[in-house]
Design an enzyme around this catalytic site. Sequence first.
Site, PDB file in Angstrom:
ATOM      1  N   ASN A 172       5.432   6.018   3.188  1.00  0.00           N
ATOM      2  CA  ASN A 172       4.623   6.677   2.216  1.00  0.00           C
ATOM      3  C   ASN A 172       4.533   8.120   2.366  1.00  0.00           C
ATOM      4  OD1 ASN A 172       4.133   4.058   0.678  1.00  0.00           O
ATOM      5  ND2 ASN A 172       2.650   3.671   2.409  1.00  0.00           N
ATOM      6  N   THR A 173       5.025   8.682   3.595  1.00  0.00           N
ATOM      7  CA  THR A 173       5.062   9.986   3.404  1.00  0.00           C
ATOM      8  C   THR A 173       6.634  10.720   3.556  1.00  0.00           C
ATOM      9  OG1 THR A 173       3.214   9.877   5.092  1.00  0.00           O
ATOM     10  CG2 THR A 173       4.661  11.864   5.169  1.00  0.00           C
TER      11      THR A 173
ATOM     12  N   ASN B 261       0.758  -1.183   0.136  1.00  0.00           N
ATOM     13  CA  ASN B 261       0.078  -0.088  -0.052  1.00  0.00           C
ATOM     14  C   ASN B 261       1.006   1.201   0.116  1.00  0.00           C
ATOM     15  OD1 ASN B 261      -0.470   1.873   2.646  1.00  0.00           O
ATOM     16  ND2 ASN B 261       0.082  -0.029   3.218  1.00  0.00           N
TER      17      ASN B 261
ATOM     18  N   SER C 131       5.990   5.282   8.478  1.00  0.00           N
ATOM     19  CA  SER C 131       5.172   4.894   7.318  1.00  0.00           C
ATOM     20  C   SER C 131       6.180   5.208   6.287  1.00  0.00           C
ATOM     21  CB  SER C 131       4.025   5.707   7.166  1.00  0.00           C
ATOM     22  OG  SER C 131       3.444   5.346   5.989  1.00  0.00           O
TER      23      SER C 131
ATOM     24  N   ASN D 154       6.396  -1.395  11.292  1.00  0.00           N
ATOM     25  CA  ASN D 154       5.540  -0.948  10.432  1.00  0.00           C
ATOM     26  C   ASN D 154       5.724  -1.982   9.036  1.00  0.00           C
ATOM     27  OD1 ASN D 154       3.812   0.795   8.711  1.00  0.00           O
ATOM     28  ND2 ASN D 154       4.353   2.212  10.251  1.00  0.00           N
TER      29      ASN D 154
ATOM     30  N   PHE E 198      -1.012   8.244   4.242  1.00  0.00           N
ATOM     31  CA  PHE E 198      -1.564   9.043   5.418  1.00  0.00           C
ATOM     32  C   PHE E 198      -3.013   9.829   4.712  1.00  0.00           C
ATOM     33  CE2 PHE E 198       1.894   9.585   8.684  1.00  0.00           C
ATOM     34  CZ  PHE E 198       2.063   8.395   8.880  1.00  0.00           C
TER      35      PHE E 198
ATOM     36  N   LYS F 276       6.314   3.589  17.015  1.00  0.00           N
ATOM     37  CA  LYS F 276       6.163   2.611  15.848  1.00  0.00           C
ATOM     38  C   LYS F 276       7.214   2.935  14.929  1.00  0.00           C
ATOM     39  CE  LYS F 276       2.945  -0.105  12.922  1.00  0.00           C
ATOM     40  NZ  LYS F 276       1.451   0.029  12.489  1.00  0.00           N
TER      41      LYS F 276
END
Length: 395
Positions: free
Chosen positions: A212-213, A144, A210, A281, A148, A250
């Site tokens: 993706n940021t 994915n 994450s 994560n 966010f 995390k």
Amino acid sequence: MNPCRVSTPNKFRSLVKVTSLGAVTFSAICLYKGNEKFYESIFMPIVRLIPPETAHQLAVFGVKLSLVRPSYRDPETLRTRLLGMTIGNPVGIAAGFDKHGEAVNGLQRIGFGFVEIGSVTPKPQPGNPRPRVFRLNEDKAIVNRYGFNSEGHEVVYERLKKMREESQNRITLGVNLGRNKHSPDAYKDYIEGIKKFSCLADYLVINISSPNTPGLRAMQNKTTLQVLLSEVLKARSSLPPEEQRPILVKFAPDLADEDVQEIVTVVTQKEFAIDGVIVSNTTINRPSSLKSINAGQIGGLSGVPLRQRTTQLIAKVYKWTDGKIPIIGVGGIFSGQDAYDKILAGASAVQLYTAFIFHGPPVVTRVKQELDQILRENGYKSVEEAVGKGYEKFL
């Protein structure tokens, strides 16, 4: 005209209606009770024909309506302590499924011992362009790159506030906090989250892992992490004592051992001491064993390919912290044995995500039943007795 011939079409239509009604009724009962065979052989194969993000949205909607209510009751063996709280079982839902806090009650009814929602960002943001979720069916994995996507603090706060006011049962709730993609002050974003949700959550998670940021994972380095935790803990201490909640960090599974040790060193120092860690994560690494055509998609990989790495990482963190910091283990849990391994490695509790997406609600009951049986077979009367008892074999 022969009257028998006239009535035959009507009889056939009646038979079709009765059969259809019976099939619908049977399916509804199987869905409601969480019949695993029905899900595995009929329902989930149909779900996999739907685009992944659409299926995700439908799943959240279905859980929100409490369409599934398994009859399984957690045995005393699974009752345990987490972050100073007693929970009925150690199997939670990881952040990423219920991003906006829409289905908390439904997730508890399915059988999760605790629910973590988010990540939630201060301001609403759409996340990355679609498509941004990909199934790796052959690998029992998902990639994915949501980025966010969040409805923002205010909307999620009001929704959780209403849920708390109306809910008869006290749900153990974690709120996973993220930062806005174009925020000029990342520290402020997390501080706002601490102050906003402490009155509603049972614990709060600082998500700096994450993939993706842009720039988010850079916050895992020692100096930045020290500043972040200092500010976050200061914000918590400014709240009324009854609103000061446990704070967890995390982090990613892609860090080198020395980097993880550096994080452990920081979070065990008195001035930066948090209450727990979540390991871990999603990963940006792609094991050579992956078979799916979607293996090359950009984003975070979750599921079975993370199982071994995250269990090993839990064991290392448990060793480096001398078992003094609670660990929530995440990554590739599809069975009771997977959950048991992470508990033996040092996790006080575990979380599912990808298994829930692939197998639906019945997987929650199955994992708990299998975990209960394994604990008993190995002579443990409770989850707490098993935590960290086998960490050496995973190093």
